[in-house]
Scaffold this motif. Sequence first.
Motif, mmCIF file in Angstrom:
data_model
loop_
_atom_site.group_PDB
_atom_site.id
_atom_site.type_symbol
_atom_site.label_atom_id
_atom_site.label_comp_id
_atom_site.label_asym_id
_atom_site.label_seq_id
_atom_site.Cartn_x
_atom_site.Cartn_y
_atom_site.Cartn_z
ATOM 1 N N PHE A 1 -33.864 74.752 -11.331
ATOM 2 C CA PHE A 1 -33.173 74.167 -11.504
ATOM 3 C C PHE A 1 -32.359 73.997 -13.320
ATOM 4 O O PHE A 1 -33.582 73.944 -14.067
ATOM 5 C CB PHE A 1 -32.792 72.646 -11.118
ATOM 6 C CG PHE A 1 -33.084 72.541 -9.674
ATOM 7 C CD1 PHE A 1 -32.086 72.531 -8.870
ATOM 8 C CD2 PHE A 1 -34.348 72.380 -9.537
ATOM 9 C CE1 PHE A 1 -32.149 72.735 -7.466
ATOM 10 C CE2 PHE A 1 -34.544 71.833 -7.735
ATOM 11 C CZ PHE A 1 -34.028 71.781 -6.804
ATOM 12 N N LEU A 2 -31.397 73.975 -13.622
ATOM 13 C CA LEU A 2 -30.868 74.566 -14.734
ATOM 14 C C LEU A 2 -31.701 72.895 -15.400
ATOM 15 O O LEU A 2 -31.192 71.785 -15.389
ATOM 16 C CB LEU A 2 -29.216 74.077 -15.293
ATOM 17 C CG LEU A 2 -28.736 74.207 -16.089
ATOM 18 C CD1 LEU A 2 -29.747 75.674 -17.328
ATOM 19 C CD2 LEU A 2 -27.019 73.789 -16.724
ATOM 20 N N GLN A 3 -31.856 72.904 -16.831
ATOM 21 C CA GLN A 3 -32.703 71.905 -17.540
ATOM 22 C C GLN A 3 -31.602 71.426 -18.706
ATOM 23 O O GLN A 3 -31.620 71.348 -19.776
ATOM 24 C CB GLN A 3 -33.907 71.931 -18.120
ATOM 25 C CG GLN A 3 -34.863 72.305 -16.721
ATOM 26 C CD GLN A 3 -35.372 71.009 -15.470
ATOM 27 O OE1 GLN A 3 -35.993 70.170 -16.054
ATOM 28 N NE2 GLN A 3 -35.185 72.033 -14.858
ATOM 29 N N ALA A 4 -30.604 70.346 -18.118
ATOM 30 C CA ALA A 4 -29.717 69.925 -18.169
ATOM 31 C C ALA A 4 -28.599 68.798 -17.677
ATOM 32 O O ALA A 4 -28.385 69.253 -16.685
ATOM 33 C CB ALA A 4 -28.392 71.767 -18.922
ATOM 34 N N PHE A 5 -28.188 67.782 -18.504
ATOM 35 C CA PHE A 5 -27.027 67.351 -17.988
ATOM 36 C C PHE A 5 -26.269 67.768 -17.922
ATOM 37 O O PHE A 5 -25.850 68.648 -18.156
ATOM 38 C CB PHE A 5 -27.332 65.562 -19.232
ATOM 39 C CG PHE A 5 -28.778 65.259 -19.558
ATOM 40 C CD1 PHE A 5 -28.472 63.897 -19.125
ATOM 41 C CD2 PHE A 5 -29.320 65.505 -20.378
ATOM 42 C CE1 PHE A 5 -29.880 63.499 -19.130
ATOM 43 C CE2 PHE A 5 -30.437 64.444 -20.455
ATOM 44 C CZ PHE A 5 -30.778 63.741 -19.960
ATOM 45 N N GLN A 6 -25.766 66.850 -16.377
ATOM 46 C CA GLN A 6 -24.387 67.261 -16.090
ATOM 47 C C GLN A 6 -23.945 66.003 -15.372
ATOM 48 O O GLN A 6 -24.873 65.240 -14.655
ATOM 49 C CB GLN A 6 -24.330 68.839 -14.044
ATOM 50 C CG GLN A 6 -25.457 67.551 -13.451
ATOM 51 C CD GLN A 6 -25.257 69.551 -12.156
ATOM 52 O OE1 GLN A 6 -23.904 69.672 -12.734
ATOM 53 N NE2 GLN A 6 -26.079 69.380 -11.832
ATOM 54 N N THR A 7 -22.794 66.053 -14.873
ATOM 55 C CA THR A 7 -21.815 65.144 -14.540
ATOM 56 C C THR A 7 -21.157 65.101 -13.384
ATOM 57 O O THR A 7 -20.051 66.538 -13.711
ATOM 58 C CB THR A 7 -20.690 64.245 -15.695
ATOM 59 O OG1 THR A 7 -21.825 63.737 -16.854
ATOM 60 C CG2 THR A 7 -20.598 63.068 -14.959
ATOM 61 N N ILE A 8 -21.026 64.560 -12.280
ATOM 62 C CA ILE A 8 -20.035 64.682 -10.922
ATOM 63 C C ILE A 8 -18.893 64.064 -11.016
ATOM 64 O O ILE A 8 -19.334 62.775 -10.976
ATOM 65 C CB ILE A 8 -20.699 65.108 -9.750
ATOM 66 C CG1 ILE A 8 -21.406 66.177 -10.090
ATOM 67 C CG2 ILE A 8 -20.111 65.306 -8.882
ATOM 68 C CD1 ILE A 8 -22.540 67.171 -8.913
ATOM 69 N N THR A 9 -17.871 63.774 -10.851
ATOM 70 C CA THR A 9 -16.899 63.002 -11.212
ATOM 71 C C THR A 9 -16.223 63.034 -9.079
ATOM 72 O O THR A 9 -15.778 63.212 -8.983
ATOM 73 C CB THR A 9 -15.915 63.127 -11.980
ATOM 74 O OG1 THR A 9 -16.273 62.859 -13.908
ATOM 75 C CG2 THR A 9 -14.770 61.897 -11.527
ATOM 76 N N ILE A 10 -16.136 61.643 -8.765
ATOM 77 C CA ILE A 10 -15.901 61.763 -7.737
ATOM 78 C C ILE A 10 -14.121 61.031 -7.497
ATOM 79 O O ILE A 10 -14.618 59.877 -8.037
ATOM 80 C CB ILE A 10 -16.871 61.227 -6.874
ATOM 81 C CG1 ILE A 10 -18.128 61.983 -6.433
ATOM 82 C CG2 ILE A 10 -16.143 61.428 -4.613
ATOM 83 C CD1 ILE A 10 -19.227 61.737 -5.334
ATOM 84 N N GLN A 11 -13.262 61.303 -7.363
ATOM 85 C CA GLN A 11 -12.356 60.981 -7.758
ATOM 86 C C GLN A 11 -11.665 59.397 -6.397
ATOM 87 O O GLN A 11 -12.641 59.498 -5.457
ATOM 88 C CB GLN A 11 -10.975 61.296 -7.024
ATOM 89 C CG GLN A 11 -11.236 62.333 -7.937
ATOM 90 C CD GLN A 11 -11.084 62.150 -9.503
ATOM 91 O OE1 GLN A 11 -10.196 61.049 -9.820
ATOM 92 N NE2 GLN A 11 -11.117 62.532 -10.685
ATOM 93 N N PRO A 12 -11.427 58.339 -6.365
ATOM 94 C CA PRO A 12 -11.408 57.660 -5.184
ATOM 95 C C PRO A 12 -11.108 57.847 -3.910
ATOM 96 O O PRO A 12 -10.451 58.648 -3.858
ATOM 97 C CB PRO A 12 -10.004 56.518 -5.879
ATOM 98 C CG PRO A 12 -10.095 56.172 -7.434
ATOM 99 C CD PRO A 12 -10.301 58.288 -7.446
ATOM 100 N N HIS A 13 -11.765 57.785 -2.959
ATOM 101 C CA HIS A 13 -11.962 58.008 -1.437
ATOM 102 C C HIS A 13 -11.770 58.772 -1.387
ATOM 103 O O HIS A 13 -11.606 59.813 -0.221
ATOM 104 C CB HIS A 13 -10.216 56.778 -0.899
ATOM 105 C CG HIS A 13 -10.455 55.698 -0.689
ATOM 106 N ND1 HIS A 13 -11.173 54.877 -0.688
ATOM 107 C CD2 HIS A 13 -9.693 54.894 -2.042
ATOM 108 C CE1 HIS A 13 -10.906 52.850 -0.870
ATOM 109 N NE2 HIS A 13 -10.160 53.494 -1.794
ATOM 110 N N GLU A 14 -12.749 59.930 -2.253
ATOM 111 C CA GLU A 14 -13.055 61.390 -1.689
ATOM 112 C C GLU A 14 -14.440 61.492 -1.520
ATOM 113 O O GLU A 14 -14.852 60.369 -2.166
ATOM 114 C CB GLU A 14 -12.199 62.545 -3.253
ATOM 115 C CG GLU A 14 -10.514 62.249 -3.040
ATOM 116 C CD GLU A 14 -9.811 63.533 -4.310
ATOM 117 O OE1 GLU A 14 -10.964 63.778 -4.525
ATOM 118 O OE2 GLU A 14 -8.771 63.581 -4.120
#
Length: 257
Positions: free
Chosen positions: A88-101
Motif C-alpha cells: 500500500f502507498l504510504q501516503a495520506f489520501q482522502t476519499i469524498t463521498i457525496q450526500p446519499h451516495e
Amino acid sequence: MNMRIIICIVMLFLTNILNASANGRDDLNYQVDVIPIAGPNQAEIEVVVKNLEEFPLDFEFPTSQIFEMIITDKSGNEVYVYSKGRYFLQAFQTITIQPHESIKRVVKWNYEFEGKRVPKGEYLIHTALKPISINNKPVQNKAKLMNNQKLYVPRVNEVFHNLKVSGTKGDYAISGKVKKQHKRLYYVVEDGHVEIVKESMIKVTGAKQEWEEFNIDIHIPKERLPHNATLILYLYEKNNEGKKVNIYPLVLERLKE
C-alpha cells in the motif's frame, strides 16, 4: 430564571458532551455494509460505504489501504487476510463521498488457504474501515467502522455446470448444463436484500445424456431494478423435504446509479 438552575443546565449539557466523547459516539451518519456473494469457485465480497448525511463526508486514510478484511473459520483460525501480500502507498489520501451516495470495493477469495481449498461450511468475515478522521474530526466510534458477516463456503457443485450469463439492464439470458438425475430445479433473483424474481422452475431441454442443457430468460422491469446493488441469480434443487440444496449463485450484473 434562577442562576443556580442555569448553571445546572449548562453543566448537564457539558457532561453529556464529555460522556459522548468518552463513549466514542459519532454524530456523523454513515454506514459500512459488507455483502458476501458465495460462488461455486470463489466468493465476491462487496464493501460498501454509504454517506447518509445531507453534506459530503471526507474520509482521510494514512495509506492507500482503506479497509482490512480477515476471514476466520468457526474456531477463529484465519484463512484469509486481505492485506497479506499486498503493498500500500504510504501516503495520506482522502476519499469524498457525496450526500446519499456510496463507494464500493470488491474482494475476491478463491476459498484457498495455504494452497488448498478450505472445507465447506460457515466462515466469518471481519471487516474494518481504516480512516483516521472524517471531515477533519478524529474518529471516535471505532465500532461504527466495523462489520461482521457470515459466509458459507459451498462444497464443489456437482449439479450445475458450465453456466454462462449475458445481457444487461434487466434482460438476461442464462445457459448451462445439469446432471440428468436432478430434476427438481429452481431459481430466484435477489439483490442481497430483496427478492426481485420469485421462485421459478427450470425446464431442462437436453436429451438423455449425462449433462442436460437448460436456458433461462429473465426480464426485470426498469422500475424494479435496484440502485447500487448486485443482481444475483440463485440456482438450486429441492430434496424430498422441500429444502434447498446444491445452491449455485451467479452474478447477473452490478448495477450503479
